[in-house]
Design a protein around this motif. Structure first.
Motif, mmCIF file in Angstrom:
data_model
loop_
_atom_site.group_PDB
_atom_site.id
_atom_site.type_symbol
_atom_site.label_atom_id
_atom_site.label_comp_id
_atom_site.label_asym_id
_atom_site.label_seq_id
_atom_site.Cartn_x
_atom_site.Cartn_y
_atom_site.Cartn_z
ATOM 1 N N THR A 1 20.424 -3.742 5.125
ATOM 2 C CA THR A 1 19.190 -4.766 5.263
ATOM 3 C C THR A 1 20.492 -6.253 5.739
ATOM 4 O OG1 THR A 1 18.415 -3.825 3.915
ATOM 5 C CG2 THR A 1 18.035 -6.423 3.736
ATOM 6 N N SER B 1 20.830 -9.480 4.720
ATOM 7 C CA SER B 1 20.552 -10.168 3.329
ATOM 8 C C SER B 1 21.579 -11.204 3.266
ATOM 9 C CB SER B 1 20.971 -9.013 1.861
ATOM 10 O OG SER B 1 22.294 -8.608 1.963
ATOM 11 N N HIS C 1 16.720 2.142 -0.006
ATOM 12 C CA HIS C 1 18.440 2.055 0.482
ATOM 13 C C HIS C 1 19.063 3.435 1.278
ATOM 14 C CE1 HIS C 1 21.506 -0.102 1.718
ATOM 15 N NE2 HIS C 1 22.325 0.501 1.019
ATOM 16 N N ARG D 1 20.191 4.904 5.129
ATOM 17 C CA ARG D 1 21.463 4.159 5.356
ATOM 18 C C ARG D 1 22.437 4.739 7.014
ATOM 19 N NH1 ARG D 1 24.584 5.591 -0.179
ATOM 20 N NH2 ARG D 1 23.200 7.373 0.420
ATOM 21 N N ASP E 1 28.343 -0.759 3.697
ATOM 22 C CA ASP E 1 27.561 -1.019 2.303
ATOM 23 C C ASP E 1 27.352 -1.843 1.510
ATOM 24 O OD1 ASP E 1 25.155 0.414 1.649
ATOM 25 O OD2 ASP E 1 26.239 2.014 0.895
ATOM 26 N N ASP F 1 25.122 -2.141 -1.612
ATOM 27 C CA ASP F 1 24.563 -1.672 -2.886
ATOM 28 C C ASP F 1 23.587 -1.546 -2.720
ATOM 29 O OD1 ASP F 1 24.882 0.211 -5.193
ATOM 30 O OD2 ASP F 1 24.729 -1.054 -6.571
ATOM 31 N N ASN F 2 22.409 -0.789 -2.990
ATOM 32 C CA ASN F 2 21.411 -1.208 -3.167
ATOM 33 C C ASN F 2 20.498 0.256 -4.602
ATOM 34 O OD1 ASN F 2 18.193 -1.318 -4.198
ATOM 35 N ND2 ASN F 2 18.245 -2.721 -2.168
ATOM 36 N N VAL G 1 17.892 0.596 -5.503
ATOM 37 C CA VAL G 1 16.503 0.805 -4.856
ATOM 38 C C VAL G 1 16.018 2.052 -3.430
ATOM 39 C CG1 VAL G 1 14.039 -0.470 -4.157
ATOM 40 C CG2 VAL G 1 15.624 -1.075 -5.837
#
Length: 251
Positions: free
Chosen positions: A43, A45, A220, A224, A246, A248-249, A251
């Motif tokens: 994502t 972000s 997530h 990946r 990566d 971290d998430n 959800v």
């Protein structure tokens, strides 16, 4: 490599034009003309943008990009901050949503099956976005859940009828990410288990009543692998410097 050439290649490889999607696929934000170093991630972000800046990347390659249908289109607040950071550092943003779920080799569904050792037998649902197949060896639902937890490094949520965790399962359907709306169509494939990233309230009742277990393994966590496989392909094909980061998430 020119970014325009790279995105043209990816558009063709992933058949981006054939999908009716919730966002634009491909080149979303224009940065520098030449691309050699790419940061890949799930994502786009702020944390991933910052990682791309830190690594002096020319492009950010993601599954979840920007400009989603129905969201506020004004570039204020966090949207301004993300875009401003990319433009300041001349970083391209390249994103593929459904095309990266669906691709037969580099897609999230294909890669998840390979990581879990599942045998693919077919597809279902609108735009053939859901996949179905079978386990190499029948196993109990409890053992399957444990194997998924080890491989994805995340404990999945398992919903099943009372006492079903010890029954043998063999046939599976799956669709990574937020594909809880495909559960009824998965039932029609005659499977024992359906796996997706997320689960909705009504899916709990349907799993208990239908006898088909639902495994919610994380949005997530299940998504990946597609972008990693695609980044590796770009390194092998064009000699580009690609690094998966990566963020971290849970959800």
């Amino acid at each position: 490599m020119k970014c325009e050439e790279l995105t043209r290649y990816l558009d063709h490889l992933l058949e981006a034009e054939r999908f009716r999607d919730y966002c634009p696929n491909g080149w979303q934000v224009e940065g520098c003309a030449q691309v050699q170093r790419i940061v890949a991630g799930v994502t786009a972000s702020q944390a991933l943008v910052d990682a791309a800046i830190e690594r002096q990347a020319d492009a950010l390659l993601v599954h979840h990009g920007w400009f989603w249908r129905g969201e506020d289109g004004r570039l204020t607040g966090f949207r301004k901050a993300r875009l401003q950071a990319l433009l300041k550092h001349d970083i391209n943003l390249i994103a593929y949503h459904l095309p990266l779920d669906s691709h037969v080799d580099f897609g999230n569904n294909a890669q998840l099956a390979r990581h879990l050792g599942w045998i693919v037998e077919g597809r279902f649902g609108e735009q053939d976005i859901g996949w179905h197949g079978r386990l190499m060896v029948p196993t109990t639902l409890s053992e399957l859940s444990s194997a998924i937890a080890v491989r994805l490094q995340r404990t999945p949520q398992v919903i099943a009828a009372k006492g079903d965790c010890q029954r043998l399962v063999s046939r599976v359907a799956w669709c990574t990410g937020g594909a809880q709306n495909l559960f009824e169509q998965a039932l029609a494939q005659g499977v024992d288990v359906y796996l997706s990233g997320e689960i909705s309230e009504q899916n709990v009742h349907l799993a208990r009543e239908s006898g088909v277990a639902y495994i919610a393994a994380g949005h997530h966590a299940t998504e990946r692998y597609g972008v990693q496989a695609l980044a590796s392909h770009l390194t092998e094909r064009f000699g580009l410097d690609c690094e998966f980061v990566d963020i971290d998430n849970p959800v």
